[in-house]
Design a protein around this motif. Structure first.
Motif, mmCIF file in Angstrom:
data_model
loop_
_atom_site.group_PDB
_atom_site.id
_atom_site.type_symbol
_atom_site.label_atom_id
_atom_site.label_comp_id
_atom_site.label_asym_id
_atom_site.label_seq_id
_atom_site.Cartn_x
_atom_site.Cartn_y
_atom_site.Cartn_z
ATOM 1 N N MET A 1 0.810 -1.213 0.000
ATOM 2 C CA MET A 1 0.000 0.000 0.000
ATOM 3 C C MET A 1 0.842 1.260 0.000
ATOM 4 O O MET A 1 0.352 2.350 -0.095
ATOM 5 N N TYR A 2 2.173 1.110 0.088
ATOM 6 C CA TYR A 2 3.039 2.275 0.216
ATOM 7 C C TYR A 2 4.289 2.068 -0.631
ATOM 8 O O TYR A 2 5.004 1.083 -0.473
ATOM 9 N N LEU A 3 4.564 2.995 -1.546
ATOM 10 C CA LEU A 3 5.647 2.843 -2.510
ATOM 11 C C LEU A 3 6.694 3.933 -2.308
ATOM 12 O O LEU A 3 6.380 5.122 -2.307
ATOM 13 N N VAL A 4 7.952 3.512 -2.126
ATOM 14 C CA VAL A 4 9.073 4.434 -1.902
ATOM 15 C C VAL A 4 10.022 4.352 -3.083
ATOM 16 O O VAL A 4 10.507 3.265 -3.424
ATOM 17 N N GLY A 5 10.320 5.488 -3.724
ATOM 18 C CA GLY A 5 11.209 5.514 -4.868
ATOM 19 C C GLY A 5 12.582 6.074 -4.522
ATOM 20 O O GLY A 5 12.701 6.981 -3.700
ATOM 21 N N PHE A 6 13.631 5.511 -5.151
ATOM 22 C CA PHE A 6 14.992 6.013 -5.004
ATOM 23 C C PHE A 6 15.539 6.341 -6.383
ATOM 24 O O PHE A 6 15.442 5.525 -7.307
ATOM 25 N N TYR A 7 16.142 7.531 -6.515
ATOM 26 C CA TYR A 7 16.613 7.974 -7.824
ATOM 27 C C TYR A 7 17.811 8.902 -7.675
ATOM 28 O O TYR A 7 17.967 9.581 -6.659
ATOM 29 N N SER A 8 18.648 8.960 -8.701
ATOM 30 C CA SER A 8 19.756 9.912 -8.768
ATOM 31 C C SER A 8 20.030 10.234 -10.228
ATOM 32 O O SER A 8 19.945 9.342 -11.083
ATOM 33 N N PRO A 9 20.357 11.475 -10.524
ATOM 34 C CA PRO A 9 20.680 11.827 -11.914
ATOM 35 C C PRO A 9 22.092 11.416 -12.321
ATOM 36 O O PRO A 9 22.461 11.538 -13.474
ATOM 37 N N LYS A 10 22.890 10.933 -11.372
ATOM 38 C CA LYS A 10 24.281 10.593 -11.630
ATOM 39 C C LYS A 10 24.450 9.084 -11.737
ATOM 40 O O LYS A 10 23.979 8.335 -10.894
ATOM 41 N N ALA A 11 25.136 8.630 -12.784
ATOM 42 C CA ALA A 11 25.404 7.197 -12.957
ATOM 43 C C ALA A 11 26.301 6.683 -11.841
ATOM 44 O O ALA A 11 27.144 7.411 -11.310
ATOM 45 N N LYS A 12 26.121 5.419 -11.482
ATOM 46 C CA LYS A 12 26.918 4.762 -10.443
ATOM 47 C C LYS A 12 26.932 5.570 -9.140
ATOM 48 O O LYS A 12 27.973 5.767 -8.515
ATOM 49 N N SER A 13 25.757 6.012 -8.742
ATOM 50 C CA SER A 13 25.639 6.835 -7.529
ATOM 51 C C SER A 13 25.260 6.009 -6.311
ATOM 52 O O SER A 13 25.102 6.547 -5.222
ATOM 53 N N GLY A 14 25.103 4.707 -6.482
ATOM 54 C CA GLY A 14 24.780 3.840 -5.351
ATOM 55 C C GLY A 14 23.302 3.741 -5.036
ATOM 56 O O GLY A 14 22.925 3.330 -3.937
ATOM 57 N N VAL A 15 22.440 4.097 -5.998
ATOM 58 C CA VAL A 15 20.994 4.057 -5.755
ATOM 59 C C VAL A 15 20.533 2.635 -5.450
ATOM 60 O O VAL A 15 19.779 2.407 -4.511
ATOM 61 N N THR A 16 20.996 1.685 -6.257
ATOM 62 C CA THR A 16 20.575 0.293 -6.050
ATOM 63 C C THR A 16 21.068 -0.239 -4.714
ATOM 64 O O THR A 16 20.333 -0.903 -3.971
ATOM 65 N N GLU A 17 22.321 0.062 -4.392
ATOM 66 C CA GLU A 17 22.877 -0.367 -3.107
ATOM 67 C C GLU A 17 22.074 0.209 -1.946
ATOM 68 O O GLU A 17 21.748 -0.489 -0.981
ATOM 69 N N LEU A 18 21.746 1.493 -2.043
ATOM 70 C CA LEU A 18 20.985 2.140 -0.982
ATOM 71 C C LEU A 18 19.587 1.551 -0.859
ATOM 72 O O LEU A 18 19.137 1.198 0.234
ATOM 73 N N SER A 19 18.880 1.446 -1.979
ATOM 74 C CA SER A 19 17.504 0.957 -1.932
ATOM 75 C C SER A 19 17.435 -0.487 -1.439
ATOM 76 O O SER A 19 16.526 -0.860 -0.687
ATOM 77 N N LEU A 20 18.399 -1.313 -1.843
ATOM 78 C CA LEU A 20 18.433 -2.698 -1.356
ATOM 79 C C LEU A 20 18.722 -2.757 0.139
ATOM 80 O O LEU A 20 18.158 -3.586 0.856
ATOM 81 N N SER A 21 19.602 -1.875 0.611
ATOM 82 C CA SER A 21 19.919 -1.871 2.044
ATOM 83 C C SER A 21 18.691 -1.471 2.860
ATOM 84 O O SER A 21 18.450 -2.015 3.946
ATOM 85 N N ILE A 22 17.896 -0.541 2.345
ATOM 86 C CA ILE A 22 16.666 -0.139 3.032
ATOM 87 C C ILE A 22 15.644 -1.270 3.001
ATOM 88 O O ILE A 22 14.958 -1.547 3.996
ATOM 89 N N TYR A 23 15.543 -1.936 1.862
ATOM 90 C CA TYR A 23 14.649 -3.097 1.722
ATOM 91 C C TYR A 23 14.991 -4.165 2.757
ATOM 92 O O TYR A 23 14.118 -4.668 3.478
ATOM 93 N N ASN A 24 16.270 -4.497 2.866
ATOM 94 C CA ASN A 24 16.704 -5.518 3.820
ATOM 95 C C ASN A 24 16.530 -5.047 5.262
ATOM 96 O O ASN A 24 16.202 -5.842 6.151
#
Length: 262
Positions: A1-24
């Motif tokens: 019921m609740y969706l959180v988005g993570f984004y960055s305009p810079k390549a290789k900025s660690g968005v995936t690493e950050l979002s996965l760490s929050i997920y875990n």
């Protein structure tokens, strides 16, 4: 019921690493049902019913259908939009309930992105939020320091707990708001039944303050002049009527009025 988005305009900025760490973190520290969506592909994580990647390969319609179905199954969904500023990303971002732009050096970009999202949600039906939030607008960019109005985070592992706690608290607030939706729907149904030409008096008779009722009627008329259907305008503006003070409604009204007067 609740969706959180993570984004960055810079390549290789660690968005995936950050979002996965929050997920875990959410899975380890709460009893909530948490899911994860990645716009790109993930190398280490296996795809499952609660962890989906290569979202970009789906059509926008399929993406929205998938998110809508997942929102029914999970309490929180983490959306890794990564660093691809594509049309698909821009069209999906407006459905998030909370948006992080990673890297505080991107403050100006984050502000502009937020403005684009807000504008599109008003005027472009193709990016309009397909899940109605009667409790108000839920698309935000979090500020790291309120006094500086800095937006975003420079990610480090020590921040995972802080951001996780922030999202969990925000989810609880969101959940409480959702509890009032049924009540608000009944009010909206009453408003829809009011005679169009007598909307102001009908709202006033329902207990809405005089100046808010009058301004709301003018706001609906403005939306009709912009080409929006009357009943769609009622639904879009209803959260403002219920949850916003006169000053906030007036400010939004004046901004839209300025756009059409240019």
């Amino acid at each position: 019921m609740y969706l959180v988005g993570f984004y960055s305009p810079k390549a290789k900025s660690g968005v995936t690493e950050l979002s996965l760490s929050i997920y875990n973190w959410l899975k380890a520290n709460t009893n909530l049902s948490v899911a994860f969506i990645s716009y790109g592909s993930l190398e280490k994580e296996d795809c499952s019913n609660e962890l989906i990647h290569e979202f970009a390969k789906l059509t926008l319609t399929e993406q929205k259908r998938k998110v809508k179905a997942m929102k029914k199954k999970h309490d929180i969904i983490i959306y890794d939009a990564s660093s691809k500023l594509s049309e698909g990303v821009l069209k999906l971002l407006p459905i998030v309930d909370r948006l992080f732009v990673v890297g505080e050096e991107h403050k100006d970009f984050a502000v502009k992105l937020h403005q684009i999202i807000q504008f599109d949600k008003i005027f472009d039906k193709s990016v309009k939020n397909f899940i109605t939030h009667l409790s108000g607008n839920k698309t935000f960019i979090l500020q790291e320091k309120k006094e500086d109005r800095v937006i975003g985070f420079n990610h480090s592992k020590k921040e995972t707990n802080e951001i996780g706690q922030m999202i969990y608290t925000d989810y609880l607030t969101h959940y409480l708001h959702e509890k009032f939706i049924e009540k608000n729907e009944k009010i909206l149904k009453k408003i829809r039944k009011l005679p169009k030409e007598d909307l102001f008096n009908g709202l006033y008779d329902m207990g809405i303050d005089f100046e808010i009722a009058l301004l709301f009627q003018r706001y609906v008329i403005l939306r009709e002049l912009l080409g929006q259907d009357y009943y769609e305008a009622l639904e879009d503006l209803f959260p403002l009527l219920i949850h916003s003070p006169f000053e906030e409604i007036l400010e939004k009204f004046q901004k839209e009025l300025y756009i059409i007067s240019k």
